[in-house]
Design a protein around this motif. Sequence first.
Motif, mmCIF file in Angstrom:
data_model
loop_
_atom_site.group_PDB
_atom_site.id
_atom_site.type_symbol
_atom_site.label_atom_id
_atom_site.label_comp_id
_atom_site.label_asym_id
_atom_site.label_seq_id
_atom_site.Cartn_x
_atom_site.Cartn_y
_atom_site.Cartn_z
ATOM 1 N N THR A 173 -5.088 3.451 6.854
ATOM 2 C CA THR A 173 -6.320 3.563 6.055
ATOM 3 C C THR A 173 -6.445 2.174 5.409
ATOM 4 O O THR A 173 -7.674 1.961 5.284
ATOM 5 N N ALA A 174 -5.410 1.551 4.815
ATOM 6 C CA ALA A 174 -5.886 0.298 3.963
ATOM 7 C C ALA A 174 -6.394 -0.850 5.092
ATOM 8 O O ALA A 174 -7.238 -1.425 4.563
ATOM 9 N N ASP A 199 -1.830 -1.438 -3.711
ATOM 10 C CA ASP A 199 -1.237 -1.450 -5.119
ATOM 11 C C ASP A 199 -0.946 -2.889 -5.605
ATOM 12 O O ASP A 199 -1.310 -3.110 -6.624
ATOM 13 N N ASN A 200 -0.195 -3.934 -4.725
ATOM 14 C CA ASN A 200 -0.039 -5.263 -5.284
ATOM 15 C C ASN A 200 -0.493 -6.204 -4.293
ATOM 16 O O ASN A 200 -0.414 -5.825 -3.190
ATOM 17 N N VAL A 222 1.019 -1.097 -0.097
ATOM 18 C CA VAL A 222 -0.034 -0.063 -0.040
ATOM 19 C C VAL A 222 1.003 1.281 -0.116
ATOM 20 O O VAL A 222 2.273 1.290 0.249
ATOM 21 N N PRO A 223 0.357 2.413 -0.420
ATOM 22 C CA PRO A 223 1.060 3.548 -0.406
ATOM 23 C C PRO A 223 1.831 3.965 1.038
ATOM 24 O O PRO A 223 0.822 3.751 1.983
ATOM 25 N N ASP A 272 7.800 -3.400 8.213
ATOM 26 C CA ASP A 272 8.277 -3.032 6.758
ATOM 27 C C ASP A 272 7.291 -2.230 6.312
ATOM 28 O O ASP A 272 6.192 -2.681 6.009
ATOM 29 N N ARG A 273 7.485 -1.023 6.275
ATOM 30 C CA ARG A 273 6.539 0.225 5.825
ATOM 31 C C ARG A 273 5.846 -0.386 4.381
ATOM 32 O O ARG A 273 6.578 -0.712 3.651
ATOM 33 N N GLY A 274 4.635 0.115 4.401
ATOM 34 C CA GLY A 274 3.935 -0.127 3.187
ATOM 35 C C GLY A 274 3.261 -1.330 2.832
ATOM 36 O O GLY A 274 3.027 -1.973 1.712
#
Length: 500
Positions: free
Chosen positions: A38-39, A79-80, A31-32, A56-58
């Motif tokens: 938020t996700a 995102d993925n 995710v961003p 691990d961010r994101g």
Amino acid sequence: RQRGMAETEADQGPAPAEEGAELVAVIGATVPTGFEVTAAEEVQEKLGSASSISRDRGKIYFEVPARSLPQVHRLRSVDNLFVVVQEFKDYQFKENKEDALKDLEDLVKNLPWTDPLKVWELNNSLKKKKTKRRKQNLQSTASKEKLHDDGGEEGMAPKDTSNQEDCVQSTAGVEPTGCQDTGEKQGVESRNGEEEQEEEDAKEELQGGSGSQSKAGEGQTSEGEPKVLKFRVTCNRAGDKHSFTSNEAARDFGGAVQEHFQWKADMTGFDVEVLLNIHNNEVVVGIALTEESLHRRNITHFGPTTLRSTLAYGMLRLCDPQPTDIIVDPMCGTGAIPIEGATEWPSCYHIAGDNNPQAVKRAANNICSLLKKNENKESSTSLGIPLDIIQWDICNLPLRTGSVDIIVTDMPFGKRIGSKKKNWDLYPACLMEMGRICTPGTGRAVLLTQDKKCFAKALSRLGHLWRRGQTVWVNVGGLHAAVYLLRRTWERADDKRTFW
């Protein structure tokens, strides 16, 4: 059921389940950065699953029944996606490089591959059914264009099959991401009857469709003969205490995967992408479920700084839009934010504008693509979307004082567009005009910028109009940027336009 990781410490889950138990997948999502919470909130809201946020961010992780894969692919903030084979929260790497790499090799044969590969197979079969339906829709759209040829837009003839394959995301319910211009306008399905079909497909596959495969992890040719799958290993490594590089880990881990499954290595034409994510002592092995990132879902006409749709969603969600809110993006570029807003919050009214005529044209084309999608939705009753695009001057907006509830925009960083020098004049003028059009007391703004020093100075000069709320630190194309949530004070803005 076999699981690679626990969702929470309290929920450890039982041992592998008996035959016939529901297949459960632990899904990892990128995710961003900065929008992990938020996700996680979106996953809880739409799938009813709690998420754990990676150190691990994101990245976030959550557990869902495999039949929910179509809904997973419809998440707006990810995102993925990948299915987790196993997670190690405190993996002890040997100091010697050869020993550390040998341990990674030995790990392959001890991992619980069976259920994650079943999830991958189900994901693949849904993707194929989606592709088939897309081709049928393309053909019917093309025939309609021939029957009702009114000299409309160019590029509406069906594209070649290979191109359609590229445009399809990994499974149901996700708009195509690899298409350019009018190509995307055709390959569109209804999010009503189509969603029901996807869920039926998922149930069918779970009830026996995937059992037609010769064995887990092995595909079949059209003649029914087993084919050798092609694969690649992608290693993402962060941390300074590893004795090996990402390439070395991918090479040796990949060699062990090849030996274990008898698959064929192929870096470009692969069927399976195995992921090896290493962050300090945290190791996650997964199998990719998306071929391309989901963030390009809405845009067919790209500009030099087109914002990711996933980041646009995170920014909009941050300001908590309510029904009937008027939401303005005064520097919309190609329209990523307002298009995402109109798609997800159709009960609000969205206004997009920019001073660059080329940007306005691109945004208008993207809106046309969205309208074309709505026309192709068989069960859709409304063909319009609550969104208008205007060319205007950010410092002199044609909007009444106090008439706007929310402002969400990506401000010029001063790199690809504008300059850092110009920002020193532009930012205060923007904040002043935004303060004028925003409703005192209840209005809010969510602004993205990488020029943090200039923004902080401008905000300090306009403290009577804006109060800073939350700040989210994000990575935008490798640049360290910030998303600021501002709240409008009760102070009335000076309205110099006496004719209003």
